[in-house]
Write an enzyme that holds these catalytic residues in place. Structure first.
Site, PDB file in Angstrom:
ATOM      1  CG  HIS A   1      16.068  72.940  22.202  1.00  0.00           C
ATOM      2  ND1 HIS A   1      15.924  71.594  21.949  1.00  0.00           N
ATOM      3  CD2 HIS A   1      14.875  73.340  22.763  1.00  0.00           C
ATOM      4  CE1 HIS A   1      14.726  71.185  22.336  1.00  0.00           C
ATOM      5  NE2 HIS A   1      14.071  72.229  22.840  1.00  0.00           N
TER       6      HIS A   1
ATOM      7  CE1 TYR B   1       9.711  68.109  29.227  1.00  0.00           C
ATOM      8  CE2 TYR B   1       8.022  69.814  29.325  1.00  0.00           C
ATOM      9  CZ  TYR B   1       9.264  69.362  28.884  1.00  0.00           C
ATOM     10  OH  TYR B   1      10.044  70.176  28.094  1.00  0.00           O
TER      11      TYR B   1
ATOM     12  CG  ASP C   1      10.893  70.911  23.136  1.00  0.00           C
ATOM     13  OD1 ASP C   1      11.968  70.799  23.747  1.00  0.00           O
ATOM     14  OD2 ASP C   1       9.785  70.856  23.692  1.00  0.00           O
TER      15      ASP C   1
END
Length: 542
Positions: A518, A462, A314
């Protein structure tokens, strides 16, 4: 000059312009040539058909014909020469362009670039003149009755919305299953016990670039005589935390006690990204993965490590990649279980379909994981990227709600632990959450966001990385350190080895993992540990 001669000259200039102008369409040039040829042919035919009957006029007209033919012939020769020169000019431009591209490709394909190592200050106000405190301070996770009581009161007051019939996890987190989680969280989950478990590994904090950076530092409990542990930095992502690594750490620091070879014994450092958990959030805009990579590198130097291995998934994968681009001589090896290769043109090859898979360098396993691409790539991105658009544009808005409601926070984060673990889990009433994780583990991760009030700052990461567009220098740069990659089958998007090699020319290990998605270290700690050990073996043999 007569009117006819003037008109002829104008027509000649026009024809010359159409034939020689670089911006003139090729179709126009060809049409003009055809028109000239047709005119010449028709002129000859007309001369044959209109031959005069009277002998007295024959000589004059014949001379006029010859003169006309000579003019037409001369005009055709001139235009033909101009067309030839134009064609040669365009051929030269094409060859020069191809040659230039080839030269650029050979020069730039393996050019080792290094990201500029700048400095930063992310603390409040202006950077002070005094030297920053570089001390490393022990830290302990704590809680209180007030904190726990406040949590319980908020859970008690939450208002649930009934789900649609047979909706399962297709509309997001199913509120029927959420009732079970809330009941466990409120009545059975022991946060004090989990705090004690969190403190099983040593925690520390230190100031770097104005921020208090939290990390755990785990040394091997027993080291064979004469052996030196290998240093490994492991970086988490969103919506995870340093807690993701609690199950894999003993497999790396004490492998023999867990049925693994002690060929490689590691000393593990797991920091919290600033704005996540116990690491202080930036007070200023612009804190991205490059700034984080620089801070973590400074952390490693402060701990006394000049060369080390790094691993991440990630955001952690991009932070580690950036570190390898910043200080490649200090990174012995880079191991990833997710890779950012969005600007890679080879990604477009997937559109050609699986018929050309072999020709494009895809293996049979790649085909299984990527095709049909509409479902496994396009629709999957559309389904799973809504959160990304929100957090990359207006993170504070949704953050207000999540920071005020523990139930809303749990639903928002746990939905990712469902579909990112396996996209097929959206077809289950419980989202498949307890197939890979315990409720204690999931809620402990939630509590690290809730008790530290860091959901908003974690989401801002983000915007800092994606909100300015995908055009940062590091995205165009390759990575020239030994690299290993673990391709877990249920990762959100599969990254074939062919794609990775264009970004990581020194990719020496690529593994198709047997299971997992993930959150690799959290789901399949043993598989990930084995692949890290395999990668380190290959690096050490070089």
């Amino acid at each position: 000059m007569s009117l006819a001669e003037s008109s002829g000259l104008c027509n000649f200039k026009k024809e010359w312009w159409v034939l020689t102008c670089p911006t003139s369409p090729i179709v126009s040039r060809l049409s003009l040539c055809a028109e000239l040829h047709s005119s010449a042919s028709q002129g000859g035919d007309q001369r044959v058909r209109t031959e005069p009957k009277r002998t007295g006029e024959s000589t004059g007209i014949t001379a006029q014909k010859r003169e006309s033919r000579a003019v037409i012939s001369q005009k055709e020769d001139t235009l033909g020469l101009l067309l030839l020169k134009s064609g040669v000019m365009w051929l030269e431009i094409l060859l020069a362009s191809v040659l230039g591209f080839v030269i650029y490709w050979f020069i730039s394909r393996d050019r080792e670039e290094i990201l500029p190592f700048e400095d930063g200050w992310w603390g409040p106000g202006v950077k002070t003149i005094t030297r920053e405190d570089e001390s490393i301070r022990p830290f302990k996770v704590e809680t209180s009755d007030e904190e726990i009581n406040d949590l319980h009161q908020r859970i008690d007051k939450f208002r649930l919305t009934p789900p649609l019939e047979d909706s399962r996890f297709h509309y997001g987190f199913n509120s029927n299953y959420l009732k079970k989680i809330l009941s466990y969280w409120r009545n059975e989950f022991d946060w004090r016990k989990q705090v004690e478990f969190l403190n099983k590994y040593p925690h520390f904090k230190t100031k770097i670039e104005g921020l208090d950076i939290h990390f755990i530092h785990v040394k091997p409990p027993q080291l064979p005589s004469g052996r030196t542990p290998k240093t490994l930095l492991m970086v988490h992502g969103w919506p995870g935390s340093f807690y993701e690594f609690y199950k894999i750490i003993p497999l790396l620091t004490d492998p023999k006690s867990h049925g693994l070879s002690d060929e490689h014994i590691f000393e593990v450092i797991c920091p919290s990204i600033p704005g996540y958990g116990f690491s202080e959030a930036s007070y200023k805009k612009g804190f991205n993965t490059v700034a984080c990579a620089r801070i973590f590198y400074k952390l490693m130097l402060r701990l006394g490590f000049q060369k080390f291995y790094i691993q991440g998934g990630d955001w952690g994968s991009l932070i580690c990649t950036n570190m390898a681009q910043l200080v490649p001589r200090h990174v012995k090896g880079l191991h990833l279980n997710m890779a950012f290769v969005a600007r890679n043109l080879s990604n477009l090859t997937v559109l050609l379909g699986q018929r050309f898979a072999g020709f494009l360098g895809f293996t049979e396993r790649d085909v299984e994981l990527m095709f049909p691409w509409k479902e496994k790539i396009f629709y999957n991105i559309m389904r799973e990227s809504g959160y990304l658009h929100i957090q990359a544009t207006k993170p504070d808005t949704v953050g207000c709600a999540l920071n005020d409601s523990p139930v809303g926070l749990a639903a928002y984060i746990l939905e990712k632990f469902s579909t990112w673990t396996n996209s097929e889990f959206r077809n289950l009433e419980d989202g498949g959450l307890e197939r890979k994780f315990s409720l204690d583990d999931l809620l402990t991760n939630i509590m690290l966001y809730w008790t530290t009030k860091t959901i908003v700052s974690s989401q801002r990461f983000y915007k800092e990385n994606l909100g300015q567009g995908m055009n940062q220098k590091h995205e165009r740069m390759k990575v020239f350190v030994p690299t290993g990659f673990a391709a877990f089958p249920c990762e959100i998007l599969h990254a074939p080895e062919k794609w990775l090699k264009s970004k990581f020319p020194k990719l020496i290990s690529y593994s198709y993992m047997a299971a997992g998605g993930h959150f690799a270290a959290f789901e399949e700690p043993k598989l990930l540990a084995q692949d890290i050990r395999k990668f380190v073996t290959l690096v050490e043999q070089q």
